[in-house]
Design an enzyme around this catalytic site. Structure first.
Site, mmCIF file in Angstrom:
data_model
loop_
_atom_site.group_PDB
_atom_site.id
_atom_site.type_symbol
_atom_site.label_atom_id
_atom_site.label_comp_id
_atom_site.label_asym_id
_atom_site.label_seq_id
_atom_site.Cartn_x
_atom_site.Cartn_y
_atom_site.Cartn_z
ATOM 1 C CB ALA A 95 -0.175 69.267 44.326
ATOM 2 C CG ASP A 96 -1.392 64.229 41.014
ATOM 3 O OD1 ASP A 96 -0.623 64.998 40.395
ATOM 4 O OD2 ASP A 96 -2.220 63.755 40.243
ATOM 5 C CB SER A 97 3.777 62.405 42.217
ATOM 6 O OG SER A 97 3.085 61.457 41.182
#
Length: 142
Positions: A95-97
């Protein structure tokens, strides 16, 4: 053994002294978080942050952790056979931001809560999210 001086904490040694056969002792997997699990029962954890430390006494119900895990898997389009547990870190799951924001939005929708931005930024694991959800639900009903 831990020592606290002013605002700093140093872990000098950690030992496990349980009678043989009573409980397996788990080690430290993350130097910023110390927790204990005995025979599947989790005990309060201490999370170390620069300039502060936090003792988390309440753990979310397994059902809440399961729901959060399912939402995370769905939001990240993970395969059905992917293992997502309370200890799973969003970053380790890929997961990224933006993904994290979408996960929080999905949790808000599913549980009928509103997560403040400051609280959302403190969520790093599935367990963090589940604990926050139960806290928000409890505060909402109070």
């Amino acid at each position: 053994m831990a020592s606290i001086t002013g605002t700093s904490m140093s872990m000098t040694a950690i030992s496990c002294s349980f009678k043989q056969g009573l409980a397996p002792c788990s080690g430290i997997s993350n130097p910023n978080s110390v927790s204990l699990s005995i025979k599947g029962r989790r005990f309060p954890s201490i999370t170390l942050h620069p300039n502060r430390f936090q003792v988390a006494c309440a753990q979310a119900q397994p059902e809440t952790v399961k729901k959060v895990s399912d939402i995370v898997k769905k939001q990240l389009a993970l395969p059905d056979d992917s293992v997502v547990t309370g200890e799973s870190k969003f970053a380790a799951l890929g997961a990224d931001s933006l993904d994290t924001v979408e996960i929080v939005m999905g949790l808000e929708e599913e549980f009928g809560i509103s997560v403040e931005e400051e609280s959302a930024q403190s969520i790093a694991t599935v367990q963090d999210a589940a604990d926050l959800i139960e806290k928000l639900i409890e505060n909402k009903s109070a």
